[in-house]
Scaffold this motif. Sequence first.
Motif, mmCIF file in Angstrom:
data_model
loop_
_atom_site.group_PDB
_atom_site.id
_atom_site.type_symbol
_atom_site.label_atom_id
_atom_site.label_comp_id
_atom_site.label_asym_id
_atom_site.label_seq_id
_atom_site.Cartn_x
_atom_site.Cartn_y
_atom_site.Cartn_z
ATOM 1 N N UNK A 8 11.125 -15.841 30.626
ATOM 2 C CA UNK A 8 10.198 -15.809 29.399
ATOM 3 C C UNK A 8 9.698 -14.348 29.036
ATOM 4 N N UNK A 9 9.638 -13.613 29.929
ATOM 5 C CA UNK A 9 9.347 -12.263 29.793
ATOM 6 C C UNK A 9 10.328 -11.463 29.331
ATOM 7 N N UNK A 10 11.518 -11.704 29.515
ATOM 8 C CA UNK A 10 12.657 -11.063 28.876
ATOM 9 C C UNK A 10 12.630 -11.475 27.226
ATOM 10 N N UNK A 11 12.453 -12.767 27.019
ATOM 11 C CA UNK A 11 12.396 -13.218 25.562
ATOM 12 C C UNK A 11 11.501 -12.430 24.833
ATOM 13 N N UNK A 12 10.201 -12.712 25.441
ATOM 14 C CA UNK A 12 8.795 -12.224 24.834
ATOM 15 C C UNK A 12 9.054 -10.514 24.581
ATOM 16 N N UNK A 13 9.687 -9.858 25.535
ATOM 17 C CA UNK A 13 9.501 -8.434 25.556
ATOM 18 C C UNK A 13 10.430 -7.858 24.274
ATOM 19 N N UNK A 14 11.185 -8.797 23.442
ATOM 20 C CA UNK A 14 11.910 -8.168 22.547
ATOM 21 C C UNK A 14 11.246 -8.237 21.124
ATOM 22 N N UNK A 15 9.945 -8.485 21.435
ATOM 23 C CA UNK A 15 9.133 -8.305 20.006
ATOM 24 C C UNK A 15 8.682 -6.723 20.050
ATOM 25 N N UNK A 16 8.950 -6.152 21.320
ATOM 26 C CA UNK A 16 8.513 -4.713 21.258
ATOM 27 C C UNK A 16 9.415 -3.804 20.470
ATOM 28 N N UNK A 17 10.769 -3.988 20.824
ATOM 29 C CA UNK A 17 11.727 -2.922 19.919
ATOM 30 C C UNK A 17 11.455 -3.175 18.625
ATOM 31 N N UNK A 18 11.280 -4.511 17.803
ATOM 32 C CA UNK A 18 11.159 -4.583 16.388
ATOM 33 C C UNK A 18 9.812 -3.915 15.939
ATOM 34 N N UNK A 19 8.692 -4.102 16.418
ATOM 35 C CA UNK A 19 7.324 -3.208 16.315
ATOM 36 C C UNK A 19 7.483 -2.036 16.399
ATOM 37 N N UNK A 20 8.184 -1.581 17.578
ATOM 38 C CA UNK A 20 8.393 -0.243 17.738
ATOM 39 C C UNK A 20 9.231 0.449 16.690
ATOM 40 N N UNK A 21 10.317 -0.067 16.033
ATOM 41 C CA UNK A 21 10.847 0.388 14.841
ATOM 42 C C UNK A 21 10.023 0.643 13.786
ATOM 43 N N UNK A 22 9.314 -0.334 13.836
ATOM 44 C CA UNK A 22 8.390 -0.579 12.433
ATOM 45 C C UNK A 22 7.446 0.569 12.314
#
Length: 301
Positions: free
Chosen positions: A250-264
């Motif tokens: 689950x941590x792995x799945x939720x962690x993919x919120x980071x690259x999206x917000x990082x790029x934005x």
Amino acid sequence: MSTSNPSITLAKGAAGATLIGVIAVFLWASLALLTTLTAGIPAFQLLASSFAVAFVASLCMLGLRGAAGFSSWRQPWPVWATGFAGIFVYHALYFFALKAAPAAEASLIAFLWPLLIVLLSSFVTGESLRKRQLLGALLGLAGTAFIMQLRARNDSASMPVMGYAAAFACAWVWAIYSVFNRRFSHVPSSIIGGICGLVAVAGGLCHLAFETTVRPDPGQWGAIIALGLGPVGLAFFAWDHATKHGNLSMLGALSYLAPLFSTLLLIAMGQSDARPILMIPAVLIISGAVIATSRSRATSG
């Protein structure tokens, strides 16, 4: 008759630890932006400075509890070695990648680590690798390959191969560290403060050996302090607790919120071009993580 159920209690504890890990994820979304704001500062100097801030902050927090606050630092050497190797090597590679390649592209490649955590955690738990996880891995790799091909097509002569390689390597380092850290679930997360101190010293020695010191201006100092308090400070305490007691998939799945917000964030602050085509690899990588972990989420509810 008691109505308490140990399995439910453990599940709630794991869910809470996983949510604490989300704090680290959102703090890491600002890592690429803050790193770009330190442009001109050598990689090892930045590593030493930011972790020194984290170390001093942890000393202040633990010092409030007196000598008892540092009792958790009495741990065998494998605990220290694992934390130091994971955090130091990852950040040395990450800071180098962001200075050797475009921030948004290098950041997306580095953020393959959540998907790698999902894949590695299946081996740690003894579960067989599912087709969904393999498909997710292929999508993540496709996103990474797309970034490299896009760069090569635009300017093959200046393709930052070393920067991309460092970003890919740091993804593996962080995934392996995060999964292996599960073995030390009995160790309090306050030990991270001491590890930050070791990383700062190692970064300083590497800086003196390989780099020329650059005096930061006020803006760069502000970014360094923000790094030390946030994505290089509090985030590690939260992540340490989450990887030891939370749900790794689950941590792995939720962690993919980071690259999206990082790029934005990079685009919003003018640190990266707002190219719509850059969203293609972002969607591929994030979709890969969602597909790879969908079964885990379905069965954990």
